[in-house]
Design a protein around this motif. Structure first.
Motif, PDB file in Angstrom:
ATOM      1  N   MET A 246       3.515  10.397  -5.089  1.00  0.00           N
ATOM      2  CA  MET A 246       3.643   9.141  -5.797  1.00  0.00           C
ATOM      3  C   MET A 246       4.806   8.366  -5.185  1.00  0.00           C
ATOM      4  O   MET A 246       5.798   8.967  -4.772  1.00  0.00           O
ATOM      5  CB  MET A 246       3.894   9.393  -7.280  1.00  0.00           C
ATOM      6  N   LYS A 247       4.671   7.040  -5.184  1.00  0.00           N
ATOM      7  CA  LYS A 247       5.722   6.200  -4.613  1.00  0.00           C
ATOM      8  C   LYS A 247       5.943   4.972  -5.485  1.00  0.00           C
ATOM      9  O   LYS A 247       4.993   4.409  -6.041  1.00  0.00           O
ATOM     10  CB  LYS A 247       5.348   5.759  -3.205  1.00  0.00           C
ATOM     11  N   VAL A 248       7.225   4.584  -5.600  1.00  0.00           N
ATOM     12  CA  VAL A 248       7.596   3.401  -6.371  1.00  0.00           C
ATOM     13  C   VAL A 248       8.545   2.531  -5.549  1.00  0.00           C
ATOM     14  O   VAL A 248       9.265   3.022  -4.685  1.00  0.00           O
ATOM     15  CB  VAL A 248       8.281   3.782  -7.704  1.00  0.00           C
ATOM     16  N   ARG A 249       8.518   1.234  -5.826  1.00  0.00           N
ATOM     17  CA  ARG A 249       9.445   0.294  -5.202  1.00  0.00           C
ATOM     18  C   ARG A 249      10.423  -0.159  -6.275  1.00  0.00           C
ATOM     19  O   ARG A 249      10.018  -0.545  -7.382  1.00  0.00           O
ATOM     20  CB  ARG A 249       8.709  -0.916  -4.648  1.00  0.00           C
TER      21      ARG A 249
ATOM     22  N   GLY B 107       7.995  13.211  -9.901  1.00  0.00           N
ATOM     23  CA  GLY B 107       7.365  13.469 -11.193  1.00  0.00           C
ATOM     24  C   GLY B 107       7.962  12.650 -12.305  1.00  0.00           C
ATOM     25  O   GLY B 107       8.909  11.886 -12.106  1.00  0.00           O
ATOM     26  N   VAL B 108       7.401  12.821 -13.484  1.00  0.00           N
ATOM     27  CA  VAL B 108       7.840  12.112 -14.687  1.00  0.00           C
ATOM     28  C   VAL B 108       8.317  13.155 -15.684  1.00  0.00           C
ATOM     29  O   VAL B 108       7.646  14.158 -15.914  1.00  0.00           O
ATOM     30  CB  VAL B 108       6.680  11.288 -15.287  1.00  0.00           C
ATOM     31  N   GLU B 109       9.512  12.910 -16.257  1.00  0.00           N
ATOM     32  CA  GLU B 109      10.103  13.844 -17.213  1.00  0.00           C
ATOM     33  C   GLU B 109      10.664  13.085 -18.414  1.00  0.00           C
ATOM     34  O   GLU B 109      11.701  12.443 -18.297  1.00  0.00           O
ATOM     35  CB  GLU B 109      11.222  14.645 -16.538  1.00  0.00           C
TER      36      GLU B 109
ATOM     37  N   ASP C 125      -0.757   8.839  -8.709  1.00  0.00           N
ATOM     38  CA  ASP C 125      -1.670   9.971  -8.546  1.00  0.00           C
ATOM     39  C   ASP C 125      -2.995   9.646  -9.233  1.00  0.00           C
ATOM     40  O   ASP C 125      -3.153   8.590  -9.861  1.00  0.00           O
ATOM     41  CB  ASP C 125      -1.043  11.266  -9.063  1.00  0.00           C
ATOM     42  N   SER C 126      -3.963  10.533  -9.120  1.00  0.00           N
ATOM     43  CA  SER C 126      -5.305  10.287  -9.656  1.00  0.00           C
ATOM     44  C   SER C 126      -5.330  10.209 -11.185  1.00  0.00           C
ATOM     45  O   SER C 126      -6.277   9.676 -11.767  1.00  0.00           O
ATOM     46  CB  SER C 126      -6.267  11.376  -9.176  1.00  0.00           C
ATOM     47  N   LYS C 127      -4.288  10.703 -11.845  1.00  0.00           N
ATOM     48  CA  LYS C 127      -4.208  10.673 -13.311  1.00  0.00           C
ATOM     49  C   LYS C 127      -3.522   9.416 -13.845  1.00  0.00           C
ATOM     50  O   LYS C 127      -3.459   9.218 -15.048  1.00  0.00           O
ATOM     51  CB  LYS C 127      -3.449  11.899 -13.816  1.00  0.00           C
ATOM     52  N   GLY C 128      -2.976   8.588 -12.962  1.00  0.00           N
ATOM     53  CA  GLY C 128      -2.257   7.395 -13.403  1.00  0.00           C
ATOM     54  C   GLY C 128      -0.934   7.725 -14.072  1.00  0.00           C
ATOM     55  O   GLY C 128      -0.487   7.012 -14.973  1.00  0.00           O
ATOM     56  N   THR C 129      -0.283   8.780 -13.622  1.00  0.00           N
ATOM     57  CA  THR C 129       0.958   9.255 -14.238  1.00  0.00           C
ATOM     58  C   THR C 129       2.045   8.183 -14.253  1.00  0.00           C
ATOM     59  O   THR C 129       2.703   7.971 -15.275  1.00  0.00           O
ATOM     60  CB  THR C 129       1.462  10.508 -13.505  1.00  0.00           C
ATOM     61  N   LEU C 130       2.242   7.498 -13.135  1.00  0.00           N
ATOM     62  CA  LEU C 130       3.281   6.454 -13.076  1.00  0.00           C
ATOM     63  C   LEU C 130       2.933   5.268 -13.966  1.00  0.00           C
ATOM     64  O   LEU C 130       3.793   4.736 -14.672  1.00  0.00           O
ATOM     65  CB  LEU C 130       3.496   5.988 -11.637  1.00  0.00           C
ATOM     66  N   ALA C 131       1.671   4.849 -13.937  1.00  0.00           N
ATOM     67  CA  ALA C 131       1.259   3.717 -14.781  1.00  0.00           C
ATOM     68  C   ALA C 131       1.523   4.004 -16.245  1.00  0.00           C
ATOM     69  O   ALA C 131       2.003   3.138 -16.974  1.00  0.00           O
ATOM     70  CB  ALA C 131      -0.210   3.403 -14.533  1.00  0.00           C
TER      71      ALA C 131
END
Length: 77
Positions: free
Chosen positions: A1-4, A25-27, A66-72
């Motif tokens: 995953m990548k973010v700006r 990851g997200v925590e 990722d395919s699950k939309g974790t960041l969104a």
């Protein structure tokens, strides 16, 4: 995953405006991001900023999720 990161740059080894970062990851409402130091740290998913309040911080834009939309899900709570 990548973010700006979009916002005022802060810290010598923290976040730089316009730079793309690897997100591991997200925590619990935080993103684990490899920042300018080359190490991974937790930053707010909603409003990344320094803890000492020396900068207003900024926001994240999703570059690659990722395919699950974790960041969104984490960023757009």
């Amino acid at each position: 995953m990548k973010v700006r990161y979009v916002g005022k740059s802060f810290g010598v080894d923290s976040l730089t405006n316009g730079r793309v970062y690897e997100c591991l990851g997200v925590e619990l409402g935080f993103l684990r991001v490899i920042d300018d130091s080359g190490e991974d740290y937790l930053y707010s998913a909603y409003r990344p900023a320094p803890l000492d309040g020396s900068s207003p911080g900024g926001r994240w834009e999703i570059v690659e999720d990722d395919s699950k939309g974790t960041l969104a899900k984490a960023i757009h709570l």
